[in-house]
Design a protein around this motif. Structure first.
Motif, PDB file in Angstrom:
ATOM      1  N   HIS A 153       0.566   4.404  -2.371  1.00 33.05           N
ATOM      2  CA  HIS A 153       0.486   5.713  -1.742  1.00 33.05           C
ATOM      3  C   HIS A 153       1.541   6.656  -2.319  1.00 33.05           C
ATOM      4  N   ASP A 204       0.693   8.700  -5.572  1.00 31.28           N
ATOM      5  CA  ASP A 204      -0.125   9.905  -5.409  1.00 31.28           C
ATOM      6  C   ASP A 204       0.599  10.964  -4.583  1.00 31.28           C
ATOM      7  N   ALA A 205       1.301  10.498  -3.533  1.00 31.77           N
ATOM      8  CA  ALA A 205       1.961  11.447  -2.631  1.00 31.77           C
ATOM      9  C   ALA A 205       3.006  12.271  -3.378  1.00 31.77           C
ATOM     10  N   LYS A 251       0.834  -1.206   0.000  1.00 36.46           N
ATOM     11  CA  LYS A 251       0.000   0.000   0.000  1.00 36.46           C
ATOM     12  C   LYS A 251       0.868   1.256   0.000  1.00 36.46           C
ATOM     13  N   ARG A 297       2.825  13.591  -6.132  1.00 33.18           N
ATOM     14  CA  ARG A 297       2.208  14.711  -6.871  1.00 33.18           C
ATOM     15  C   ARG A 297       1.897  15.904  -5.975  1.00 33.18           C
ATOM     16  N   ILE A 298       2.047  15.708  -4.669  1.00 36.46           N
ATOM     17  CA  ILE A 298       1.731  16.785  -3.736  1.00 36.46           C
ATOM     18  C   ILE A 298       2.960  17.649  -3.514  1.00 36.46           C
ATOM     19  N   GLU A 299       2.760  18.952  -3.616  1.00 32.67           N
ATOM     20  CA  GLU A 299       3.862  19.873  -3.358  1.00 32.67           C
ATOM     21  C   GLU A 299       3.719  20.405  -1.932  1.00 32.67           C
TER      22      GLU A 299
END
Lengths: 119, 395
Positions: free
Chosen positions: A103, A106-107, A99, A109-111
């Motif tokens: 995770h 997607d993580a 998992k 892509r976070i700034e």
């Protein structure tokens, strides 16, 4: 040591057993700790987790005696290990390795655009 | 949640909702014109500009607006269009800063902190320039619990306090304006802004989409779907109390975070009958606040276009007193970010699927009532705005 190079960060004497984890996990900024979580292997995370979790009680007891705005260098290194244990704990206690991989997709892509402080 | 509440909540609508409201560019144009240019919009935090001359700039590119918010010599907040009165150049180019005067870098027109035009190079060559009429264009601005809001309407229908109503007092129960530390993460999502607001104002998806990260924090045998403790409606705004599972067992590292300060999902009260994890306030149009005694989480959804949104989530904390409290704040920050990451991919798929024509309608159940409430308010706002325009056109 080359002239002008920063001195190698050290840990307080009572926490020398955590010395092997400094290079990877004693990093400044929340973004950098998140990055280390995403770029490390499951074995590296497990190794760090297994070493630091039995020491959390002592680490907190030691660090809670210092004012946060005036941590000596070796306590700062320990503080950064403590904070890295949070990222790593989520990847082990909450997300299992499979998992965690999902995770991470997607993580990434976070700034992280603002941090709590400079630890 | 008692099943009888289902009938009560059907007052907000029981039929499916058209996907056009969510994805059509025409509807988005109406929202910009009648909603975003008429309502109070979140701009930033007061503690970012504590001293006279401190300023920040709020860019709302989708409305072609850039707003300069500045603290005056009298300590008051003022907001202006960030536009020089001469040839309409941008006045302040930095996102944040300190100034005694704002001097346009195009031809050097200078303005004071109150927006008055003070200096014009080579002024004698203008034709009867009336400097008094060439100050910066003011905008309405006010702050509640340290949260600064602006309004692009030259004559707003309501003050900020009238608009927020009872929510003002609710926020005042927590010392939010003192929570000076913040952790912000953001992402650009290829989905309409309302889909993302909806994500933060319904708990229906939590037991499924967040089965891993939230787990049993807000789902348990007592409340298997994690129904909210209650819903509330405040005019255009809305709220709910999210249930905290008192049987949640912290993991090892989490238990240290809990012992050293409150964390995400932890109950806000010792009283089992009142064990909310957080108080959610959906602020019309594009803000969702999660309030707890330990932190404030603010989701802001800024449209880029009908199908793209700049999403940012900020968690505000008090300055940590010691390493333990700081660790606890790191835990909340990281967990909030990890929970959010689970939403990212799913939300990014909604817009293209709505545009595919596969389905014409969205189904909402009773627990998704806040989503309906928002759409109802939005549609009413647009209708009222159109009628107002029609009346003006008819003379």
């Amino acid at each position: 040591m080359a002239e002008g190079a920063a001195p190698r960060p050290r840990l307080p004497d009572a926490f020398q057993d955590l010395e092997p984890f400094i290079d990877t996990w004693a990093v400044q900024t929340m973004a950098a700790r998140h990055q280390r979580r995403l770029s490390s292997t499951a074995e590296e995370r497990q190794g760090f987790y297994d070493a630091i979790t039995p020491r959390l009680e002592d680490i907190l007891k030691y660090l809670n005696d210092f004012p946060l705005d005036d941590l000596p260098g070796d306590a700062l290194t320990l503080m950064q290990l403590l904070l890295s244990s949070v990222e790593v704990s989520l990847s082990i206690e909450v997300f299992d390795p499979e998992k965690e991989q999902l995770h991470a997709k997607d993580a990434a892509r976070i700034e992280i655009s603002h941090e709590l402080d400079d630890f | 949640m008692n099943i009888s509440l289902k009938e009560e909540l059907s007052a907000f609508g029981a039929k499916p909702v058209s996907v056009d409201i969510y994805c059509s560019p025409e509807h988005f144009e109406l929202e910009c014109r009648h909603v975003f240019k008429k309502t109070w919009l979140y701009a930033g935090r007061e503690f970012d500009i504590p001293e006279p001359g401190d300023y920040f700039v709020k860019n709302l590119d989708f409305l072609h607006a850039s707003v300069l918010v500045v603290r005056g010599n009298d300590g008051k907040l003022r907001a202006f269009h960030n536009v020089c009165s001469h040839r309409q150049s941008t006045l302040a180019w930095d996102q944040k800063g300190h100034a005694r005067r704002f001097v346009c870098k195009y031809h050097g027109w200078g303005y004071d902190l109150e927006g008055n035009l003070r200096s014009v190079p080579d002024e004698q060559y203008f034709y009867g320039l009336d400097k008094k009429r060439c100050g910066l264009t003011p905008l309405a601005v006010d702050a509640v619990s340290g949260l600064v809001f602006i309004n692009l309407d030259p004559a707003p229908e309501q003050t900020l306090r009238q608009s927020l109503g009872e929510i003002v007092g609710r926020l005042a129960e927590f010392p939010l304006e003192e929570w000076s530390r913040n952790y912000t993460f953001s992402a650009e999502i290829p989905t309409n802004w309302k889909c993302i607001v909806d994500n933060f104002q319904e708990t229906y998806h939590v037991s499924c989409a967040h089965a891993v990260s939230v787990g049993d924090r807000s789902v348990g045998p007592e409340n298997p779907m994690g129904h909210p403790l209650k819903f509330e409606f405040f005019g255009l705004h809305r709220g709910m109390d999210i249930w905290a599972n008192p049987e949640h067992k912290p993991t090892l590292v989490e238990s240290y975070a809990v012992r050293n300060g409150g964390i995400v999902g932890q109950t806000t009260s010792e009283n089992r009958s009142d064990n909310a994890a957080m108080f959610v306030f959906g602020l019309f149009p594009n803000i969702v606040l999660n309030v707890t005694p330990y932190f404030l989480q603010l989701h802001e959804l800024i449209p880029i276009s009908a199908g793209r949104t700049h999403w940012s989530t900020t968690a505000f904390f008090p300055a940590a007193k010691n390493a333990g409290q700081r660790m606890s704040q790191e835990f909340s920050s990281v967990l909030l970010r990890d929970i959010t990451a689970e939403d990212l991919g799913i939300l990014g798929s909604l817009q293209k699927n709505m545009l595919s024509g596969a389905r014409k309608e969205i189904q909402f159940q009773a627990v998704e009532v806040l989503c309906r409430h928002m759409v109802n308010g939005l549609e009413k706002y647009i209708r009222d705005g159109q009628e107002r325009e029609q009346r003006v056109a008819d003379g």
